[in-house]
Enzyme design. Structure first.
Site, PDB file in Angstrom:
ATOM      1  N   ASP A 263       1.723   5.055   1.555  1.00  0.00           N
ATOM      2  CA  ASP A 263       1.523   6.021   2.626  1.00  0.00           C
ATOM      3  C   ASP A 263       2.160   7.335   2.198  1.00  0.00           C
ATOM      4  O   ASP A 263       3.265   7.352   1.646  1.00  0.00           O
ATOM      5  CB  ASP A 263       2.183   5.530   3.917  1.00  0.00           C
TER       6      ASP A 263
ATOM      7  N   ASP B 288       0.857  -1.189   0.000  1.00  0.00           N
ATOM      8  CA  ASP B 288       0.000   0.000   0.000  1.00  0.00           C
ATOM      9  C   ASP B 288       0.894   1.240   0.000  1.00  0.00           C
ATOM     10  O   ASP B 288       2.106   1.128   0.154  1.00  0.00           O
ATOM     11  CB  ASP B 288      -0.945   0.022   1.210  1.00  0.00           C
TER      12      ASP B 288
ATOM     13  N   ASP C 207       8.903   4.341  13.331  1.00  0.00           N
ATOM     14  CA  ASP C 207       9.374   3.253  14.195  1.00  0.00           C
ATOM     15  C   ASP C 207      10.788   2.762  13.867  1.00  0.00           C
ATOM     16  O   ASP C 207      11.613   2.620  14.756  1.00  0.00           O
ATOM     17  CB  ASP C 207       8.364   2.085  14.213  1.00  0.00           C
TER      18      ASP C 207
HETATM   19  P1  ATP Z   1       3.357  -2.384   5.248  1.00  0.00           P
HETATM   20  O1  ATP Z   1       2.350  -1.368   4.797  1.00  0.00           O
HETATM   21  O2  ATP Z   1       4.172  -2.969   4.178  1.00  0.00           O
HETATM   22  O3  ATP Z   1       2.802  -3.397   6.185  1.00  0.00           O
HETATM   23  P2  ATP Z   1       4.493  -0.097   6.554  1.00  0.00           P
HETATM   24  O4  ATP Z   1       5.857   0.125   7.111  1.00  0.00           O
HETATM   25  O5  ATP Z   1       4.087   0.784   5.432  1.00  0.00           O
HETATM   26  O6  ATP Z   1       4.432  -1.613   6.150  1.00  0.00           O
HETATM   27  P3  ATP Z   1       2.155   0.910   7.851  1.00  0.00           P
HETATM   28  O7  ATP Z   1       1.389   0.322   8.984  1.00  0.00           O
HETATM   29  O8  ATP Z   1       1.511   1.071   6.533  1.00  0.00           O
HETATM   30  O9  ATP Z   1       3.470   0.011   7.727  1.00  0.00           O
HETATM   31  O10 ATP Z   1       2.713   2.302   8.367  1.00  0.00           O
HETATM   32  C1  ATP Z   1       3.300   3.258   7.502  1.00  0.00           C
HETATM   33  C2  ATP Z   1       4.470   3.936   8.178  1.00  0.00           C
HETATM   34  O11 ATP Z   1       4.001   4.621   9.353  1.00  0.00           O
HETATM   35  C3  ATP Z   1       5.547   3.004   8.707  1.00  0.00           C
HETATM   36  O12 ATP Z   1       6.466   2.674   7.720  1.00  0.00           O
HETATM   37  C4  ATP Z   1       6.168   3.822   9.804  1.00  0.00           C
HETATM   38  O13 ATP Z   1       7.036   4.805   9.284  1.00  0.00           O
HETATM   39  C5  ATP Z   1       4.959   4.528  10.394  1.00  0.00           C
HETATM   40  N1  ATP Z   1       4.366   3.763  11.500  1.00  0.00           N
HETATM   41  C6  ATP Z   1       3.350   2.878  11.434  1.00  0.00           C
HETATM   42  N2  ATP Z   1       3.050   2.380  12.624  1.00  0.00           N
HETATM   43  C7  ATP Z   1       3.897   2.946  13.501  1.00  0.00           C
HETATM   44  C8  ATP Z   1       4.088   2.857  14.917  1.00  0.00           C
HETATM   45  N3  ATP Z   1       3.338   2.043  15.658  1.00  0.00           N
HETATM   46  N4  ATP Z   1       5.058   3.620  15.460  1.00  0.00           N
HETATM   47  C9  ATP Z   1       5.817   4.451  14.708  1.00  0.00           C
HETATM   48  N5  ATP Z   1       5.691   4.571  13.385  1.00  0.00           N
HETATM   49  C10 ATP Z   1       4.740   3.840  12.779  1.00  0.00           C
HETATM   50 MG    MG Z   2       2.175   0.829   4.506  1.00  0.00          MG
END
Ligand code: ATP
Ligand code: MG
Length: 440
Positions: A67, A65, A147
């Site tokens: 962001d 996805d 994170d």
């Molecule tokens: P994927 O979408 O592939 O599962 P992602 O890293 O994009 O992985 P998301 O949940 O979509 O995960 O979150 C987008 C971004 O927001 C993360 O890459 C991170 O930078 C930030 N993020 C998400 N959750 C947290 C958290 N609990 N604490 C700190 N930063 C976060």
């Molecule tokens: Mg994501």
């Protein structure tokens, strides 16, 4: 102390790269994400792709996805798009929907609160957990709030500029998951970060940097502070990521699994000698295989699998107390679900399906001719059948019976009737034999 932190944050400078020089393949970016970035720019706001999508593109993977990070406030983002909706309380974000695709837009976050005095801005709860985090900041601060270093890379496709604040690029190259800041403090603020670390380690095959790993070993119990509702989605992400089996092993290894599935964990710990519990690992390997093959996976099946061992124990206990097998399963389903939902809040529609999958196992084993058609017509038949096949492959159901159920789905109506006839014959015989026995 607080001012020192703020100062050091202001000093932080990103390293700039061009996406091209890193081999970043822009064609992997969805056109809807491109639209969102463009519209925000046109309105005069910053906008960058951030997080998993940038990380995955650098690894040559297709992002799951997209962001977007921006300096526009949630309300401003919503106004910029007809299809934008503000969601979330803890973190306000805007979902911009294009058919089935959702682009998640987040406003830059500010520096974390350090004391309870900051509660109006960042509400801090017990153990330092952040209850609300809606203070906005600039891009440098936003990078601090992410994170992991590998999740804190920002990319602007319009200029092909990639911003790296925490040496995330080097960590991607090395295959290393490093928590930004002090891991213990970051896990305290949000214990779900431990689950995220495990998820990415499994999915990407990355190592976990030692301080991040040690902090998990010692602070797994922080997970008890996470609301049960939030854990439902996290568990799905953990086990539906295509690497459920590695995830499971890591969750157990770090002692995190017991805070998600306490009853199951307890049973796994007490594995009876010479009787290894092979059902769960096998089922998880099967989940991974289905995902690789592009087959659908459903939440109720996963939870039915994860809670099967406690269900069996409750059922055995009920039978020992003299309940019929059928009533025992029903009672065991109640007990299993009631116990689990205080930890992970499984929505009712899924617990209803789990119960159906479990109860179906009874009818699969019985093969009563009157029940066969009913079972075949059940909307969840396929899930129940798959569950039974898993049981058969670890000796919890007969191979012949499993084969019979496979056949009955494939044959025509005539053949089906014959199969049922032979079944009712054998069950009559069984009954007669039983009667004789009891009258003697
Ligand atoms: P994927 O979408 O592939 O599962 P992602 O890293 O994009 O992985 P998301 O949940 O979509 O995960 O979150 C987008 C971004 O927001 C993360 O890459 C991170 O930078 C930030 N993020 C998400 N959750 C947290 C958290 N609990 N604490 C700190 N930063 C976060
Ligand atoms: Mg994501």
């Amino acid at each position: 102390m607080i001012t020192q932190i703020a100062e050091s944050q202001n000093l932080m400078e990103p390293v700039y790269y061009s996406g091209k020089s890193l081999g970043l393949n822009k064609s992997l970016i969805s056109r809807h994400a491109m639209t969102v970035l463009k519209v925000l720019r046109q309105k005069g706001y910053d906008s960058y792709l951030v997080g998993g999508c940038v990380r995955d593109m650098l690894l040559g993977l297709e992002p799951k996805d997209f962001d977007v990070a921006t300096n526009a406030r949630p309300e401003q983002v919503r106004h910029a798009f007809r299809n934008g909706r503000i969601i979330g309380r803890r973190f306000k974000i805007v979902h911009v929907r294009f058919g089935r695709e959702v682009i998640e837009v987040t406003t830059y976050r500010g520096a974390p609160a350090k004391t309870h005095q900051d509660e109006r801005t960042h509400r801090v709860g017990e153990e330092g957990r952040l209850l609300a985090d809606n203070i906005y900041g600039n891009l440098d601060e936003d990078a601090m709030r992410r994170d992991l270093t590998v999740n804190a890379l920002y990319y602007d496709p319009a200029t092909d500029e990639l911003l790296d604040y925490h040496d995330g690029l080097a960590d991607i190259k090395q295959g290393l998951l490093r928590v930004i800041g002090d891991p213990v403090e970051r896990y305290r603020e949000d214990p779900v970060r431990m689950l995220r670390v495990v998820r990415f380690a499994s999915k990407l095959g990355f190592e976990i940097e030692s301080s991040a790993s040690e902090a998990m070993d010692q602070h797994a119990s922080l997970l008890t502070n996470v609301p049960a509702a939030r854990l439902f989605d996290e568990v799905l992400k953990l086990f539906h990521s295509g690497s459920a089996i590695t995830t499971f092993e890591k969750l157990r290894r770090y002692g995190l699994f017991e805070y998600l599935f306490p009853a199951t964990d307890h049973i796994l710990d007490k594995e009876e000698a010479g009787y290894p519990r092979t059902f769960l690992p096998l089922a998880l390997m099967n989940t991974d295989k289905r995902i690789r093959q592009g087959k659908p996976v459903i939440p109720s099946f996963l939870y039915a699998v994860l809670l099967w061992e406690p269900l069996r124990q409750f059922k055995e206990a009920a039978m020992r107390q003299g309940l019929s097998e059928y009533d025992s399963i029903q009672q065991a389903a109640d007990q299993t679900i009631v116990e689990e939902i205080s930890t992970v809040a499984i929505p009712r529609r899924f617990t209803a399906q789990m119960r159906e999958i479990w109860v179906m196992q009874y009818f699969f084993d019985q093969r009563r001719s009157r029940q066969v058609y009913r079972l075949l017509e059940n909307r969840k038949f396929r899930a129940g059948y798959d569950f039974m096949l898993l049981r058969a492959s670890v000796g919890q159901a007969g191979q012949d019976e499993a084969e019979w159920w496979t056949q009955i789905q494939e044959v025509d109506e005539d053949e089906r009737r014959k199969m049922l006839m032979s079944l009712s014959g054998s069950s009559k015989k069984r009954r007669r034999r039983k009667k004789k026995k009891s009258s003697s």
